[in-house]
Structure formats: structure tokens, C-alpha cells
Motif scaffolding. Structure first.
Motif, PDB file in Angstrom:
ATOM      1  N   ALA A   1     -11.986   7.694   0.006  1.00  0.00           N
ATOM      2  CA  ALA A   1     -10.468   7.305   0.849  1.00  0.00           C
ATOM      3  C   ALA A   1     -11.499   7.293   1.887  1.00  0.00           C
ATOM      4  CB  ALA A   1      -9.506   8.501   0.366  1.00  0.00           C
ATOM      5  N   ALA A   2     -12.114   8.310   2.290  1.00  0.00           N
ATOM      6  CA  ALA A   2     -12.793   7.942   3.985  1.00  0.00           C
ATOM      7  C   ALA A   2     -13.146   6.795   4.783  1.00  0.00           C
ATOM      8  CB  ALA A   2     -14.035   9.451   4.025  1.00  0.00           C
TER       9      ALA A   2
ATOM     10  N   LEU B   1      -8.606  -7.076   5.736  1.00  0.00           N
ATOM     11  CA  LEU B   1      -9.202  -6.211   6.867  1.00  0.00           C
ATOM     12  C   LEU B   1     -10.396  -5.421   5.755  1.00  0.00           C
ATOM     13  CD1 LEU B   1      -6.510  -6.019   8.950  1.00  0.00           C
ATOM     14  CD2 LEU B   1      -7.627  -7.199   9.283  1.00  0.00           C
TER      15      LEU B   1
ATOM     16  N   ALA C   1     -12.226  -2.830   1.247  1.00  0.00           N
ATOM     17  CA  ALA C   1     -10.978  -2.464   1.571  1.00  0.00           C
ATOM     18  C   ALA C   1      -9.865  -2.797  -0.014  1.00  0.00           C
ATOM     19  CB  ALA C   1     -10.207  -2.983   2.686  1.00  0.00           C
TER      20      ALA C   1
ATOM     21  N   GLU D   1     -12.448   3.950   3.096  1.00  0.00           N
ATOM     22  CA  GLU D   1     -11.329   3.002   2.443  1.00  0.00           C
ATOM     23  C   GLU D   1     -10.887   2.717   3.810  1.00  0.00           C
ATOM     24  OE1 GLU D   1      -8.491   3.852   0.093  1.00  0.00           O
ATOM     25  OE2 GLU D   1      -7.837   1.398   0.569  1.00  0.00           O
ATOM     26  N   VAL D   2     -10.297   4.026   4.507  1.00  0.00           N
ATOM     27  CA  VAL D   2      -9.795   4.410   5.835  1.00  0.00           C
ATOM     28  C   VAL D   2     -10.538   3.673   6.918  1.00  0.00           C
ATOM     29  CG1 VAL D   2      -8.597   5.801   7.257  1.00  0.00           C
ATOM     30  CG2 VAL D   2      -7.934   5.813   4.517  1.00  0.00           C
ATOM     31  N   GLU D   3     -11.855   3.738   7.037  1.00  0.00           N
ATOM     32  CA  GLU D   3     -12.641   3.869   8.144  1.00  0.00           C
ATOM     33  C   GLU D   3     -12.684   2.400   8.191  1.00  0.00           C
ATOM     34  OE1 GLU D   3     -16.185   5.941   8.385  1.00  0.00           O
ATOM     35  OE2 GLU D   3     -16.604   5.300   9.393  1.00  0.00           O
TER      36      GLU D   3
ATOM     37  N   GLN E   1      -7.502  -0.996  -3.239  1.00  0.00           N
ATOM     38  CA  GLN E   1      -6.229  -1.833  -3.681  1.00  0.00           C
ATOM     39  C   GLN E   1      -6.018  -2.192  -4.535  1.00  0.00           C
ATOM     40  OE1 GLN E   1      -3.001  -0.208  -2.020  1.00  0.00           O
ATOM     41  NE2 GLN E   1      -4.571   0.056  -0.184  1.00  0.00           N
TER      42      GLN E   1
ATOM     43  N   ARG F   1     -13.549  10.853  -4.066  1.00  0.00           N
ATOM     44  CA  ARG F   1     -12.354  10.194  -4.224  1.00  0.00           C
ATOM     45  C   ARG F   1     -11.880  10.516  -2.357  1.00  0.00           C
ATOM     46  NH1 ARG F   1      -9.121  10.740  -9.731  1.00  0.00           N
ATOM     47  NH2 ARG F   1     -10.174   8.778 -10.728  1.00  0.00           N
ATOM     48  N   GLU F   2     -12.086  11.975  -2.450  1.00  0.00           N
ATOM     49  CA  GLU F   2     -11.411  11.944  -0.870  1.00  0.00           C
ATOM     50  C   GLU F   2     -12.964  10.866  -0.383  1.00  0.00           C
ATOM     51  OE1 GLU F   2     -11.150  16.247  -0.213  1.00  0.00           O
ATOM     52  OE2 GLU F   2      -9.475  16.380  -1.392  1.00  0.00           O
TER      53      GLU F   2
ATOM     54  N   ILE G   1     -10.837   0.294   6.393  1.00  0.00           N
ATOM     55  CA  ILE G   1      -9.427  -0.647   7.001  1.00  0.00           C
ATOM     56  C   ILE G   1      -9.651  -0.379   8.685  1.00  0.00           C
ATOM     57  CG2 ILE G   1      -6.850  -0.901   6.975  1.00  0.00           C
ATOM     58  CD1 ILE G   1      -7.303   0.393   3.587  1.00  0.00           C
ATOM     59  N   ALA G   2      -9.699   0.186   9.233  1.00  0.00           N
ATOM     60  CA  ALA G   2      -9.558   0.911  10.708  1.00  0.00           C
ATOM     61  C   ALA G   2     -10.620  -0.632  11.217  1.00  0.00           C
ATOM     62  CB  ALA G   2      -9.909   2.035  10.868  1.00  0.00           C
ATOM     63  N   LEU G   3     -11.719  -0.198  11.069  1.00  0.00           N
ATOM     64  CA  LEU G   3     -12.577  -1.236  11.855  1.00  0.00           C
ATOM     65  C   LEU G   3     -12.458  -2.723  10.920  1.00  0.00           C
ATOM     66  CD1 LEU G   3     -15.361  -1.165  12.831  1.00  0.00           C
ATOM     67  CD2 LEU G   3     -16.156  -1.339  10.555  1.00  0.00           C
TER      68      LEU G   3
ATOM     69  N   ALA H   1       0.941  -1.316  -0.217  1.00  0.00           N
ATOM     70  CA  ALA H   1      -0.048  -0.309   0.100  1.00  0.00           C
ATOM     71  C   ALA H   1       0.741   1.291  -0.256  1.00  0.00           C
ATOM     72  CB  ALA H   1      -1.271  -0.250   1.389  1.00  0.00           C
TER      73      ALA H   1
ATOM     74  N   THR I   1      -8.971  -3.795  10.868  1.00  0.00           N
ATOM     75  CA  THR I   1      -8.082  -4.531  12.107  1.00  0.00           C
ATOM     76  C   THR I   1      -8.981  -4.423  13.407  1.00  0.00           C
ATOM     77  OG1 THR I   1      -6.646  -2.662  10.758  1.00  0.00           O
ATOM     78  CG2 THR I   1      -5.760  -2.778  12.448  1.00  0.00           C
TER      79      THR I   1
END
Lengths: 316, 316
Positions: free
Chosen positions: B266-267, B123, B128, B269-271, B132, B262-263, B273-275, B39, B277
Motif C-alpha cells: 500500500a505504501a 497516474l 498504481a 502504491e500511494v507513493e 486498483q 500488504r502495508e 500515485i503521488a509521484l 477508488a 500526480t
């Protein structure tokens, strides 16, 4: 309705007041801020009832069967709670419980609590809300709680797995036997009910299920799922279903599985609540700028999303 | 296949080596421990391609349409990536991509990468993994990436929402117009393709969609979803689909929506991945005794599950 404090509501529910039971389940369903207090007050009543899950495709006769089961269980002296759980997704809407009206048969019986539930604000969704609602009913003195779910999808399997004893309803000529295998229902069913057993094809459905069960290997002492024929609309075979439920309960206790199942379920429940809490905390980050700042950097190619997620977790 | 280090794989993928592209997507799909490194190496290539989501019920002709779109996009000078994403649940299995074989038309074309994906170890699941994998294809120089998903369920809506431009395929006589509304597809579609437009009922489907679109209110400057007729199997109307995709891209850029979309993605996507994890960390608690100790106390009525969940979260 007036607001009451949690200890009063729990005390009244304990005395069997149906409105207090209803209020507590509403608090649970809506993920009310008082939930933690309700949960703490109800904790001591955990495990007092046999929880019987009841699932099957639309049209197999779940409502009728539940209705007749309630009648038979009442006759046998049980106090009975019914939770009709609707796990439908936010996209398809949730108006599939219209036939609840049939359950009105029991509304004047003080030994029966009937309630439809859907997942709204609950942290952890129905997987967390359902056991908590069961505890309300246990607190109110129910010794059998029927949890009815529609369909045979993954959500239903999850909810059925919250039960001590899981009934899967089938009806002839619906290809349900194969569906059951596909949906993983075969693994979770303790009792199969071939409903509408007076219709053509019922014998074939019965044989299909028995055939599939004979394929599975079972260690000595394992439970072999029972297959029962019923015509719920005429009340036929319902006593056999109750007998199968009681037989399964006896096996759960004598084999020591009841305790193991309940601890596994409690673990799943705690995990679902923890995940729901974390999800809510992540969600609340959307209101601030931390997530949007990270997202802007990811979108611009200056940061990868895994590193952004790690940074987000540190903020929790 | 030999293992290669991530920088070498990324460098080779950048040069257009199809095996390195495939290896990187496999790493992403499997949630390989090297994922964070992959990544990080791919982050700079984010946003280089127009991501086109393509969804629709089984039987509407998604594979044929994708195949013809690839042909048309190649003719127009694009480098094209295709991700055929299978969001099927663990219960129903994932063998619905059998018709991938048709895509073999393009296997000898070095300007096309085609890949089926399912959610395995990732994850955050496909929500997610898919962006990627898109970044892998962007790194490999693709300027258009088609993300094909089956069906119109919630998972598909989620995956389609990862796209810059979402195509929804319909076919006459499948009741799809109504289905689309029910599944929330109407809100996410930028372009509707009425495929099999030479069949009876195609005009009615076209009119239904146009009718539904005319009901929605739109502010000035908003995108009005395009409706295009096609007979993908004969290659008819495919250029019109490409034109609609390009028109949408031009609108995204001129309106400033591309950046905003896109923002937001991305938000999300990040959420995700965090969830994912956090979920994995919770799951790893299952191996220890912390969760089972708490669960035993909950099952015994000595602790409520919300208090147990709080205690669990503190252990993370």
C-alpha cells in the motif's frame, strides 16, 4: 585525492586540467550535495559544444567508431569530449563498458577527455546527469562532445535525444534496420552509419535504411537523415561521418533548429531534475511515519490510495 | 455502452455483473477523472483476495498454466479474477497478448473474470493501476486474483511484487535458471513452477533451482520457496501448484507477514500515485510558459537547471 572547493575545480577545469574535469564529472554522476554549486558555476558555458549522440546495438562497433571519430575530429582541430553512458538497469548490472580500454589510444592527448558514466545518486538519473557532464566538458573547452550509449532501448533513445546530432550505428546482417524502426530510432537518427560495410549484407542494410527513409514524409527544409558507409576498424568512411555531422550542424544553425532543440532539451532536463527532487522528497517520507500510517489505513480498507497520495503530497 | 454513475457501477459489480466489473477496470486503466471516486468506493474491499502473481519468459506456458490454475481453483470453490498485465514500453508496442484467446475456456463461467490490462493514462502507471484493478475484482467477490505478467524484466518484477504470492514459471532448456538470478526473480519468487516437466532437461532445471535456493540463507520461520513440476498443457501438476499457493497463504497468515506485505505494498502504491500526480502537474506546466521561460534561460547559460527545477517546484 584532496577535496577542492568548487570554484577552484571549475577554474582548473577551465584551464584544461584533466583531473579537475574528472572530479567535476564524478560530483555530477554521484549527485554530490555540491551539485547545485557546480551547476551554477557551469551554467555560463552551456551550449558551447556540438553534442553528438552515438548509439547502436552491441556488436555494431560503437567503441571503434568513437575512437576513429575522435581521431578525425582532433585532426580537424576540435577539442573533443567523450561520455560513454551506461543506462543499464539496477537489475542487470553495469559491466558492459569493458571495451573502454580501447579508448586508451587517446589518453595522452590533452585535447581529449574520455569518461564512462553510470546513473548512481543523480536526481533525475542519467537524463539529468548527462547534460550536466556535457557542461563540464564545455567548460573545459570542448567544442564537440560525443555521448555514446549502448543498445536501442528507451533509455538510450532518451539519452540520444539529449544530443544536437544523433548517430545510429548499424551493422549488416543483424536485423538492425527492423529493430531500429521498432525501437523508435528512425525518428531520432540524424545520421545512420552502416558500419562493417565490407561485410556481406552491407548493401542490403544500406538499401533497407534508405528505403525506410524514403517512406517518411518531410516538409521542405526538413533534415533528411544521411546514411554513411564505414569500416571503422580500418578507418574507412570516418571522414564521411565527420562530414555528415558538420553538415547537420550547419543545417541546425541555418534552420534555427539548434536553438529550438536546445530549449526543448533544457526543458526536459529541468523537468527531470524537478521530478527527481520530488521523488527524493517522497522517498525521504519513508523514514518518517506519515507514509506508513497512510499505508496501514489503505491496507485496512479505511482509506483509498488516491486520497492517501493527495494527503502525502500536501506534506511535501 | 451507456455511462453509469460510479455508485451504480460498484453496486452492480458487487452483485457480480461482469459488464460493470469490466467498466470499472476500464475506468482504472484509462486514468478516468472518476478514478478517485471509484477508488473511494472500492477502498473497503481491499485485502479480500489472495493476489497471486505469475510471471516468466515468453514461451514457458503462462497462459496455459493460468488457464489450468483457474480451472483447479474453480473446482476448489474459489471465485477467480485474472489480470493479464502488459508492461511493454511505449516504444515496443503492446500486442503480446494475442494468446488471451485461449482463456475463452472460462468466458461462460460467472465465477471467473478475465481481463487484459495495459498502462495508458494511469497516474503512476501499472504499479498504481494494477492494485486498483485488483480491488475491483475483490469488490466483485473474487477471493483469488491471478496477475499474469510477461517476461522477467524490471517492470515485471515490480508488478509481481504487488502480489501476496509470486509464482515464477520456468521451462527446461531456456537457461531460465540463470536468467532468474540475473533478473532478481529469485528474491521475489515464492513458488517456482518447472513447466513442460515432461521435456528433456526438466530435471536439470529443477535441480538448478533447488541448488540455487539451497545457497540462500534463511532465518528460522522464513518461507522457503517451493519448486513444483507441472505439464500444464496436460493439466498435470496443477493441483500441486494450487497446494503450494495455499501453503504459502497459510504461512503468510501464521507468520504475520500478510499484514506486513500488504502495508508495504500500500505504501508503494500511494507513493506511485503521488509521484504520478506530481509528474502530471509538472507535465501540465509544459502547456504554460513557466517551464519554457526557464528552459530558454538555461539554454542561454543564464540559469542552471537545478535552480530552474527549484523554481518550477515552487510553482506546483
Amino acid at each position: 585525492m584532496r577535496t577542492r572547493d568548487v570554484p577552484t575545480l571549475v577554474a582548473r577545469a577551465r584551464e584544461g586540467d584533466p583531473r579537475s574535469v574528472a572530479r567535476l564529472i564524478t560530483l555530477v554522476e554521484n549527485g554530490d550535495p555540491k551539485l547545485a554549486e557546480v551547476a551554477a558555476a557551469l551554467a555560463p558555458y552551456a551550449g558551447r559544444a556540438q553534442v553528438v549522440g552515438l548509439t547502436g546495438s552491441p556488436g555494431v562497433g560503437k567503441s571503434t567508431t568513437t575512437n576513429e571519430l575522435v581521431r578525425a575530429l582532433r585532426k580537424a582541430g576540435h577539442r573533443v569530449g567523450v561520455l560513454a553512458v551506461d543506462p543499464s538497469s539496477p537489475f542487470t548490472g553495469g559491466a558492459i563498458l569493458g571495451d573502454r580500454i580501447r579508448m586508451q589510444d587517446h589518453t595522452t592527448d590533452p585535447g581529449v577527455y574520455i569518461r564512462s558514466m553510470s546513473s548512481r545518486g543523480q536526481l533525475g538519473g542519467l537524463a539529468a546527469a548527462t547534460p550536466q557532464a556535457v557542461r563540464v566538458l564545455e567548460g573545459a573547452g570542448c567544442d564537440v562532445v560525443l555521448v555514446e550509449t549502448v543498445g536501442v532501448g528507451q533509455a538510450e533513445v532518451e539519452i540520444a535525444s539529449l544530443a544536437d546530432t544523433t548517430l545510429v550505428l548499424l551493422a549488416p546482417g543483424m536485423g538492425d534496420a527492423i529493430q531500429a524502426v521498432k525501437a523508435g530510432i528512425l525518428e531520432i537518427a540524424d545520421v545512420f552509419v552502416v558500419n562493417k560495410a565490407d561485410r556481406p549484407g552491407a548493401d542490403a542494410t544500406y538499401r533497407d535504411i534508405q528505403g525506410m527513409l524514403s517512406l517518411g514524409e518531410r516538409s521542405p527544409g526538413e533534415w533528411r537523415p544521411q546514411v554513411v558507409r564505414a569500416v571503422a576498424v580500418k578507418g574507412e568512411g570516418v571522414d564521411d561521418v565527420v562530414a555528415a555531422i558538420e553538415k547537420h550542424r550547419a543545417w541546425l544553425e541555418s534552420s534555427g533548429r539548434l536553438q529550438a532543440r536546445r530549449e526543448a532539451r533544457a526543458a526536459a532536463e529541468v523537468e527531470a531534475i524537478a521530478l527527481g527532487t520530488l521523488r527524493a522528497r517522497l522517498g525521504s517520507l519513508r523514514e518518517g511515519t506519515a507514509l506508513s500510517d497512510l499505508a496501514a489505513r489503505v491496507a485496512a480498507g479505511g482509506l483509498d490510495p488516491y486520497a492517501a497520495a493527495e494527503s502525502l503530497i500536501k506534506d511535501l
